[in-house]
Design a protein around this motif. Structure first.
Motif, PDB file in Angstrom:
ATOM      1  N   CYS A  35      -2.787   9.685  15.780  1.00 48.58           N
ATOM      2  CA  CYS A  35      -2.902   8.404  16.514  1.00 48.58           C
ATOM      3  C   CYS A  35      -1.278   7.310  16.083  1.00 48.58           C
ATOM      4  O   CYS A  35      -1.091   7.351  14.941  1.00 48.58           O
ATOM      5  CB  CYS A  35      -3.757   7.760  15.671  1.00 48.58           C
ATOM      6  N   CYS A  52      -2.986   3.611  12.710  1.00 53.33           N
ATOM      7  CA  CYS A  52      -4.305   4.561  12.806  1.00 53.33           C
ATOM      8  C   CYS A  52      -4.272   5.310  11.569  1.00 53.33           C
ATOM      9  O   CYS A  52      -3.164   6.401  11.218  1.00 53.33           O
ATOM     10  CB  CYS A  52      -4.430   4.484  14.140  1.00 53.33           C
ATOM     11  N   HIS A  98     -10.209   4.810  17.799  1.00 54.78           N
ATOM     12  CA  HIS A  98     -11.444   5.845  15.944  1.00 54.78           C
ATOM     13  C   HIS A  98     -11.920   4.734  15.262  1.00 54.78           C
ATOM     14  O   HIS A  98     -13.006   5.398  14.749  1.00 54.78           O
ATOM     15  CB  HIS A  98      -9.973   6.578  15.665  1.00 54.78           C
TER      16      HIS A  98
END
Length: 212
Positions: free
Chosen positions: A45, A40, A70
């Motif tokens: 993340c 990501c 996200h």
């Protein structure tokens, strides 16, 4: 009389091959990426990216890759017309309706037009309205030339830098803001902790984008 039946297993010792070190590490890390997966693009993340989102209205052909959470957060905060004035929004909507957003080329202005008068210095801008619009246009063009999206622009803004900042400038500003905002180096003042968190997150975002 026959003797009682006795069970005799064929295998009395089942040996299991111990996992290799890299296999053991991957088994412990539940967020480890599988082959072919991409991380990501959101700072901090470690999940696999499964959804894409355009970087900005000027880079609709280039995308970020996010995990589902996200991607949803990015979409909630997405505003195609962010940073545009009412006049620019109306002009963009009119352009989309008439040309489909495709580029057009204007004819050269005549000697008696307002454009020609402005070029000769006959037009003044006492309130700085057109100057501010030109400055925004210059910033947007610079960001487009560097292929900067919404995340990178926001990260640079959190570091109080413009879109032209290079890697040494970014690192120097990051170090400066760390010293200014961290309680261990500013005499124990914790009033800037929120700013410190934004600075650290911004720097990680620029690292992921390979700008530092």
């Amino acid at each position: 009389m026959k003797t009682a039946f006795q069970y005799r297993p064929k295998f009395v010792d089942i040996r299991v091959r111990p996992p290799k070190p890299e296999e053991a590490a991957q088994a412990e890390d539940v967020h480890a990426l599988k082959p072919g997966e991409r991380p990501c693009d959101h700072a901090d993340c470690r999940l696999a990216a499964t959804a894409r989102a355009p970087k900005s209205r000027d880079l609709m052909g280039e995308h970020y890759w996010f995990c589902q959470a996200h991607a949803a957060e990015y979409n909630r905060n997405w505003n195609f017309f962010a940073g545009m004035t009412e006049g620019e929004i109306r002009a963009r909507q009119t352009d989309d309706q008439t040309t489909g957003g495709r580029p057009t080329w204007a004819f050269r202005a005549g000697a008696g037009t307002r454009e020609a008068a402005a070029a000769r210095g006959g037009f003044t801008d006492p309130l700085g309205i057109f100057h501010a619009a030109q400055a925004r246009h210059t910033q947007d063009k610079a960001a487009y030339d560097r292929r900067l999206g919404k995340l990178e622009r926001g990260a640079l803004a959190d570091l109080d830098l413009d879109v032209n900042a290079d890697a040494p400038t970014i690192r120097a500003r990051y170090t400066e803001l760390l010293k200014r905002c961290h309680p261990d180096t500013n005499g124990g003042d914790r009033s800037a902790e929120h700013k410190l968190q934004r600075v650290v997150k911004a720097y990680k975002t620029l690292q992921k984008a390979k700008l530092v």
